[in-house]
Design an enzyme around this catalytic site. Sequence first.
Site, PDB file in Angstrom:
ATOM      1  N   ASP A 141       0.778  -1.235   0.000  1.00  0.00           N
ATOM      2  CA  ASP A 141       0.000   0.000   0.000  1.00  0.00           C
ATOM      3  C   ASP A 141       0.814   1.292   0.000  1.00  0.00           C
ATOM      4  OD1 ASP A 141      -2.645   0.132  -0.146  1.00  0.00           O
ATOM      5  OD2 ASP A 141      -3.062   0.415   1.980  1.00  0.00           O
TER       6      ASP A 141
ATOM      7  N   CYS B 121     -25.004   2.379  -2.645  1.00  0.00           N
ATOM      8  CA  CYS B 121     -24.170   3.513  -2.234  1.00  0.00           C
ATOM      9  C   CYS B 121     -23.895   4.424  -3.422  1.00  0.00           C
ATOM     10  CB  CYS B 121     -22.860   2.966  -1.678  1.00  0.00           C
ATOM     11  SG  CYS B 121     -21.678   4.264  -1.321  1.00  0.00           S
TER      12      CYS B 121
ATOM     13  N   CYS C 168     -17.511   8.621  -0.750  1.00  0.00           N
ATOM     14  CA  CYS C 168     -17.296   7.381   0.009  1.00  0.00           C
ATOM     15  C   CYS C 168     -17.012   7.674   1.489  1.00  0.00           C
ATOM     16  CB  CYS C 168     -16.132   6.617  -0.622  1.00  0.00           C
ATOM     17  SG  CYS C 168     -15.663   5.161   0.304  1.00  0.00           S
TER      18      CYS C 168
ATOM     19  N   CYS D 266     -15.857   2.124   6.467  1.00  0.00           N
ATOM     20  CA  CYS D 266     -17.222   1.701   6.127  1.00  0.00           C
ATOM     21  C   CYS D 266     -17.140   0.290   5.557  1.00  0.00           C
ATOM     22  CB  CYS D 266     -17.806   2.658   5.090  1.00  0.00           C
ATOM     23  SG  CYS D 266     -19.307   2.068   4.289  1.00  0.00           S
TER      24      CYS D 266
ATOM     25  N   CYS E 291     -20.230  -2.031   1.560  1.00  0.00           N
ATOM     26  CA  CYS E 291     -20.089  -2.763   0.288  1.00  0.00           C
ATOM     27  C   CYS E 291     -19.299  -4.052   0.480  1.00  0.00           C
ATOM     28  CB  CYS E 291     -19.525  -1.887  -0.826  1.00  0.00           C
ATOM     29  SG  CYS E 291     -17.947  -1.128  -0.506  1.00  0.00           S
TER      30      CYS E 291
END
Length: 297
Positions: free
Chosen positions: A123, A188, A201, A226, A229
Amino acid sequence: MSSALLNSTDIKAQALRLGFVACGLAKAEPVAESFAERYLHWLERGFCAEMDYMRRNVEMRLQPDLLVPGVRTIVCLAMNFMPERQQPAISLYAQGKDYHDVMKQRMQELMQTCGLEGRCFVDTAPVLERYWAWKSGIGTITPSGLIAVPGYGPTVFLGELFLTSEADSYDAPLPGAMPTKSGWQSLCPALTAEGLDARKCVSYQTIEHRGELPESIRLHQTFYGCDRCLRATPQFVEARPTQEPAFQPSDALLEMTPNDWRNLTEEQYRTLFKGSAVKRAKYEGLMRNINRWLKQG
Ligand code: SF4
Protein backbone atom coordinates in the site's frame (compact mmCIF):
# COMPACT_ATOMS: atom_id res chain seq x y z
CA MET A 1 18.90 -10.28 -12.71
CA SER A 2 19.68 -13.68 -11.26
CA SER A 3 19.72 -16.48 -13.89
CA ALA A 4 18.09 -19.11 -11.61
CA LEU A 5 14.33 -19.44 -12.04
CA LEU A 6 12.13 -18.78 -9.02
CA ASN A 7 10.56 -21.92 -7.64
CA SER A 8 6.86 -20.97 -7.58
CA THR A 9 5.81 -24.10 -5.67
CA ASP A 10 8.30 -23.38 -2.89
CA ILE A 11 7.30 -19.69 -2.66
CA LYS A 12 3.61 -20.63 -2.35
CA ALA A 13 4.28 -23.32 0.24
CA GLN A 14 6.38 -20.96 2.38
CA ALA A 15 3.77 -18.19 2.00
CA LEU A 16 1.04 -20.48 3.36
CA ARG A 17 3.34 -21.54 6.21
CA LEU A 18 3.84 -17.87 7.13
CA GLY A 19 0.11 -17.24 7.40
CA PHE A 20 -0.79 -15.85 3.96
CA VAL A 21 -4.06 -17.26 2.64
CA ALA A 22 -3.25 -16.80 -1.04
CA CYS A 23 -0.15 -16.40 -3.18
CA GLY A 24 0.07 -16.01 -6.96
CA LEU A 25 2.76 -15.09 -9.48
CA ALA A 26 2.35 -12.72 -12.42
CA LYS A 27 4.79 -11.64 -15.11
CA ALA A 28 5.87 -8.04 -14.48
CA GLU A 29 4.57 -6.66 -17.75
CA PRO A 30 2.92 -3.27 -18.32
CA VAL A 31 -0.65 -3.12 -17.00
CA ALA A 32 -3.18 -4.30 -19.63
CA GLU A 33 -4.53 -1.46 -21.77
CA SER A 34 -8.17 -1.84 -20.73
CA PHE A 35 -7.23 -1.51 -17.03
CA ALA A 36 -4.85 1.37 -17.71
CA GLU A 37 -7.56 3.27 -19.63
CA ARG A 38 -10.07 2.69 -16.88
CA TYR A 39 -7.62 3.98 -14.28
CA LEU A 40 -6.81 7.11 -16.33
CA HIS A 41 -10.51 7.78 -16.84
CA TRP A 42 -11.10 7.37 -13.08
CA LEU A 43 -8.43 10.02 -12.42
CA GLU A 44 -9.90 12.36 -15.06
CA ARG A 45 -13.29 12.15 -13.40
CA GLY A 46 -11.70 13.39 -10.16
CA PHE A 47 -12.81 10.21 -8.36
CA CYS A 48 -9.57 10.09 -6.34
CA ALA A 49 -10.72 13.22 -4.41
CA GLU A 50 -7.78 14.72 -2.49
CA MET A 51 -5.61 11.61 -2.73
CA ASP A 52 -3.07 13.49 -4.83
CA TYR A 53 -0.59 10.63 -4.60
CA MET A 54 -2.89 8.70 -6.93
CA ARG A 55 -2.22 11.33 -9.59
CA ARG A 56 1.54 11.15 -9.13
CA ASN A 57 3.78 8.49 -10.72
CA VAL A 58 1.00 7.37 -13.04
CA GLU A 59 3.49 5.88 -15.52
CA MET A 60 5.17 3.97 -12.73
CA ARG A 61 1.81 2.53 -11.68
CA LEU A 62 1.22 1.28 -15.19
CA GLN A 63 4.74 0.03 -15.88
CA PRO A 64 6.30 -1.93 -13.02
CA ASP A 65 9.89 -1.72 -14.29
CA LEU A 66 9.79 2.05 -13.83
CA LEU A 67 9.21 1.41 -10.12
CA VAL A 68 11.72 -1.44 -9.75
CA PRO A 69 14.22 -1.58 -12.64
CA GLY A 70 14.79 -5.13 -13.82
CA VAL A 71 11.62 -6.52 -12.20
CA ARG A 72 10.54 -9.78 -13.87
CA THR A 73 8.01 -11.30 -11.47
CA ILE A 74 5.31 -9.93 -9.20
CA VAL A 75 4.30 -12.20 -6.32
CA CYS A 76 0.90 -11.23 -4.88
CA LEU A 77 0.04 -12.16 -1.33
CA ALA A 78 -3.14 -11.96 0.72
CA MET A 79 -3.69 -12.15 4.47
CA ASN A 80 -7.07 -12.73 6.09
CA PHE A 81 -8.04 -9.89 8.45
CA MET A 82 -11.50 -11.01 9.55
CA PRO A 83 -11.40 -10.59 13.35
CA GLU A 84 -12.99 -13.16 15.64
CA ARG A 85 -14.80 -10.51 17.67
CA GLN A 86 -15.58 -6.98 16.57
CA GLN A 87 -15.97 -3.46 17.85
CA PRO A 88 -18.94 -2.44 15.66
CA ALA A 89 -17.99 1.24 15.37
CA ILE A 90 -14.66 0.53 13.63
CA SER A 91 -14.20 -0.94 10.17
CA LEU A 92 -13.29 -4.63 10.22
CA TYR A 93 -9.82 -4.12 8.76
CA ALA A 94 -8.76 -1.72 11.51
CA GLN A 95 -9.73 -3.72 14.60
CA GLY A 96 -6.21 -4.95 15.33
CA LYS A 97 -2.67 -3.76 14.63
CA ASP A 98 -1.65 -1.78 11.57
CA TYR A 99 -1.56 -4.24 8.67
CA HIS A 100 1.28 -2.39 6.94
CA ASP A 101 3.69 -3.44 9.70
CA VAL A 102 2.36 -6.99 10.07
CA MET A 103 2.32 -7.74 6.34
CA LYS A 104 5.69 -6.17 5.61
CA GLN A 105 7.45 -8.09 8.34
CA ARG A 106 5.89 -11.37 7.12
CA MET A 107 6.77 -10.59 3.49
CA GLN A 108 10.37 -9.85 4.41
CA GLU A 109 10.48 -13.19 6.20
CA LEU A 110 9.20 -14.87 3.02
CA MET A 111 11.90 -13.17 0.93
CA GLN A 112 14.58 -14.27 3.36
CA THR A 113 13.35 -17.86 3.64
CA CYS A 114 13.18 -18.31 -0.13
CA GLY A 115 16.30 -16.22 -0.89
CA LEU A 116 14.34 -13.76 -3.05
CA GLU A 117 15.80 -10.55 -4.49
CA GLY A 118 13.67 -7.48 -4.99
CA ARG A 119 11.38 -5.23 -3.00
CA CYS A 120 8.14 -5.62 -1.09
CA PHE A 121 5.21 -3.22 -1.06
CA VAL A 122 2.12 -2.92 1.11
CA ASP A 123 0.00 0.00 0.00
CA THR A 124 2.92 2.43 0.13
CA ALA A 125 4.11 2.61 -3.48
CA PRO A 126 2.55 3.36 -6.87
CA VAL A 127 1.28 -0.19 -7.49
CA LEU A 128 -2.17 -1.12 -8.86
CA GLU A 129 -2.49 -3.85 -6.25
CA ARG A 130 -5.95 -5.08 -7.15
CA TYR A 131 -4.95 -5.42 -10.80
CA TRP A 132 -1.96 -7.57 -9.83
CA ALA A 133 -4.04 -9.62 -7.41
CA TRP A 134 -6.48 -10.29 -10.26
CA LYS A 135 -3.72 -11.03 -12.77
CA SER A 136 -1.89 -13.42 -10.45
CA GLY A 137 -5.11 -15.37 -9.90
CA ILE A 138 -5.36 -14.92 -6.13
CA GLY A 139 -8.88 -13.53 -6.29
CA THR A 140 -11.77 -12.13 -8.27
CA ILE A 141 -12.71 -8.44 -8.49
CA THR A 142 -16.01 -7.75 -6.70
CA PRO A 143 -18.62 -5.27 -8.03
CA SER A 144 -17.36 -2.65 -5.59
CA GLY A 145 -13.77 -3.14 -6.76
CA LEU A 146 -12.46 -5.26 -3.88
CA ILE A 147 -10.55 -8.52 -4.27
CA ALA A 148 -12.28 -11.65 -2.99
CA VAL A 149 -10.09 -14.67 -2.33
CA PRO A 150 -11.84 -18.04 -2.77
CA GLY A 151 -12.55 -19.54 0.65
CA TYR A 152 -11.91 -16.23 2.47
CA GLY A 153 -13.99 -13.62 0.70
CA PRO A 154 -13.09 -9.91 0.49
CA THR A 155 -11.68 -9.53 4.04
CA VAL A 156 -8.05 -9.65 2.91
CA PHE A 157 -5.05 -7.37 2.89
CA LEU A 158 -2.86 -7.39 -0.21
CA GLY A 159 0.89 -7.08 -0.64
CA GLU A 160 3.31 -7.50 -3.55
CA LEU A 161 6.89 -8.67 -4.00
CA PHE A 162 8.62 -7.16 -7.05
CA LEU A 163 11.34 -9.68 -7.89
CA THR A 164 14.17 -9.44 -10.39
CA SER A 165 14.12 -13.12 -11.46
CA GLU A 166 11.86 -15.02 -13.82
CA ALA A 167 9.71 -17.75 -12.30
CA ASP A 168 9.35 -21.38 -13.39
CA SER A 169 5.61 -20.83 -13.84
CA TYR A 170 3.03 -18.06 -13.67
CA ASP A 171 -0.62 -18.01 -12.68
CA ALA A 172 -3.62 -16.89 -14.73
CA PRO A 173 -6.66 -14.84 -13.62
CA LEU A 174 -9.45 -16.93 -12.13
CA PRO A 175 -12.44 -17.67 -14.36
CA GLY A 176 -15.27 -15.17 -14.06
CA ALA A 177 -12.95 -12.74 -12.31
CA MET A 178 -14.49 -9.57 -13.74
CA PRO A 179 -17.81 -8.39 -12.30
CA THR A 180 -20.64 -6.31 -13.66
CA LYS A 181 -21.51 -3.16 -11.74
CA SER A 182 -25.25 -3.13 -12.16
CA GLY A 183 -27.36 -2.71 -9.05
CA TRP A 184 -24.63 -1.34 -6.80
CA GLN A 185 -25.53 2.33 -7.11
CA SER A 186 -28.64 1.71 -5.06
CA LEU A 187 -26.43 0.49 -2.20
CA CYS A 188 -24.17 3.51 -2.23
CA PRO A 189 -23.87 6.64 -4.41
CA ALA A 190 -20.06 6.30 -4.38
CA LEU A 191 -20.27 3.13 -6.48
CA THR A 192 -20.56 4.25 -10.09
CA ALA A 193 -20.28 2.33 -13.35
CA GLU A 194 -16.93 4.08 -13.88
CA GLY A 195 -15.46 3.12 -10.54
CA LEU A 196 -15.58 4.26 -6.94
CA ASP A 197 -16.05 7.99 -6.42
CA ALA A 198 -13.99 8.63 -3.29
CA ARG A 199 -15.61 12.03 -2.77
CA LYS A 200 -18.87 10.27 -1.88
CA CYS A 201 -17.30 7.38 0.01
CA VAL A 202 -17.64 7.23 3.80
CA SER A 203 -14.46 5.23 4.08
CA TYR A 204 -12.43 7.89 2.27
CA GLN A 205 -14.11 10.76 4.10
CA THR A 206 -13.66 9.31 7.60
CA ILE A 207 -10.07 8.13 7.09
CA GLU A 208 -8.31 10.24 4.47
CA HIS A 209 -10.16 13.52 4.41
CA ARG A 210 -8.96 16.37 6.64
CA GLY A 211 -11.31 19.17 7.70
CA GLU A 212 -15.08 19.11 8.01
CA LEU A 213 -17.06 16.12 6.75
CA PRO A 214 -19.34 17.07 3.85
CA GLU A 215 -22.98 17.41 4.95
CA SER A 216 -24.02 14.79 2.37
CA ILE A 217 -21.95 12.07 4.07
CA ARG A 218 -24.11 9.75 6.12
CA LEU A 219 -22.41 7.49 8.66
CA HIS A 220 -24.03 4.17 9.44
CA GLN A 221 -22.65 1.59 11.85
CA THR A 222 -19.02 2.70 11.74
CA PHE A 223 -17.32 6.07 12.31
CA TYR A 224 -13.92 4.88 11.07
CA GLY A 225 -14.18 3.41 7.58
CA CYS A 226 -17.22 1.70 6.13
CA ASP A 227 -17.94 -1.99 5.57
CA ARG A 228 -21.28 -1.76 3.77
CA CYS A 229 -20.09 -2.76 0.29
CA LEU A 230 -17.68 -5.29 1.77
CA ARG A 231 -20.52 -6.97 3.67
CA ALA A 232 -22.84 -6.75 0.63
CA THR A 233 -20.33 -8.56 -1.58
CA PRO A 234 -21.69 -12.05 -2.37
CA GLN A 235 -18.35 -13.60 -1.40
CA PHE A 236 -18.59 -12.10 2.11
CA VAL A 237 -20.31 -15.34 3.17
CA GLU A 238 -16.92 -17.00 2.71
CA ALA A 239 -15.22 -14.71 5.26
CA ARG A 240 -14.03 -16.61 8.31
CA PRO A 241 -12.11 -15.51 11.38
CA THR A 242 -8.37 -15.20 11.07
CA GLN A 243 -6.06 -16.98 13.49
CA GLU A 244 -3.69 -14.00 13.32
CA PRO A 245 -3.45 -12.46 16.81
CA ALA A 246 -2.32 -9.09 15.41
CA PHE A 247 -5.66 -8.55 13.68
CA GLN A 248 -7.83 -9.14 16.75
CA PRO A 249 -9.22 -6.17 18.71
CA SER A 250 -8.12 -5.59 22.29
CA ASP A 251 -10.60 -6.10 25.13
CA ALA A 252 -10.45 -2.35 25.78
CA LEU A 253 -11.57 -1.62 22.21
CA LEU A 254 -14.35 -4.22 22.37
CA GLU A 255 -15.71 -2.70 25.55
CA MET A 256 -16.06 0.86 24.19
CA THR A 257 -19.66 2.14 24.22
CA PRO A 258 -21.15 5.18 22.42
CA ASN A 259 -20.82 7.10 25.65
CA ASP A 260 -17.15 6.13 25.98
CA TRP A 261 -16.56 7.31 22.41
CA ARG A 262 -18.25 10.62 23.17
CA ASN A 263 -15.87 11.23 26.09
CA LEU A 264 -12.70 9.83 24.52
CA THR A 265 -9.68 11.84 25.64
CA GLU A 266 -6.53 12.22 23.60
CA GLU A 267 -4.63 10.11 26.11
CA GLN A 268 -7.18 7.28 25.93
CA TYR A 269 -7.09 7.53 22.15
CA ARG A 270 -3.30 7.06 22.16
CA THR A 271 -3.49 3.99 24.40
CA LEU A 272 -6.47 2.45 22.64
CA PHE A 273 -4.99 2.79 19.15
CA LYS A 274 -1.30 2.19 19.82
CA GLY A 275 0.12 0.51 16.71
CA SER A 276 -3.26 0.70 14.95
CA ALA A 277 -4.11 1.99 11.47
CA VAL A 278 -6.83 4.15 13.08
CA LYS A 279 -4.12 6.66 14.01
CA ARG A 280 -4.18 7.75 10.36
CA ALA A 281 -7.28 9.83 11.12
CA LYS A 282 -5.54 11.54 14.10
CA TYR A 283 -7.39 12.38 17.30
CA GLU A 284 -9.09 15.46 15.83
CA GLY A 285 -10.28 13.53 12.80
CA LEU A 286 -11.62 10.69 14.90
CA MET A 287 -13.53 13.05 17.20
CA ARG A 288 -14.97 14.81 14.15
CA ASN A 289 -16.22 11.40 12.96
CA ILE A 290 -17.52 10.40 16.40
CA ASN A 291 -19.48 13.62 16.79
CA ARG A 292 -21.12 13.20 13.38
CA TRP A 293 -21.84 9.53 14.12
CA LEU A 294 -23.47 10.31 17.46
CA LYS A 295 -25.53 13.07 15.85
CA GLN A 296 -26.74 10.82 13.04
CA GLY A 297 -27.14 7.70 15.14
S1 SF4 B 1 -16.96 1.81 1.58
FE1 SF4 B 1 -19.08 2.44 2.08
S2 SF4 B 1 -19.25 4.51 1.28
FE2 SF4 B 1 -17.44 3.60 0.31
S3 SF4 B 1 -18.17 2.70 -1.59
FE3 SF4 B 1 -18.35 1.07 -0.06
S4 SF4 B 1 -20.45 1.26 0.75
FE4 SF4 B 1 -19.96 3.15 -0.31
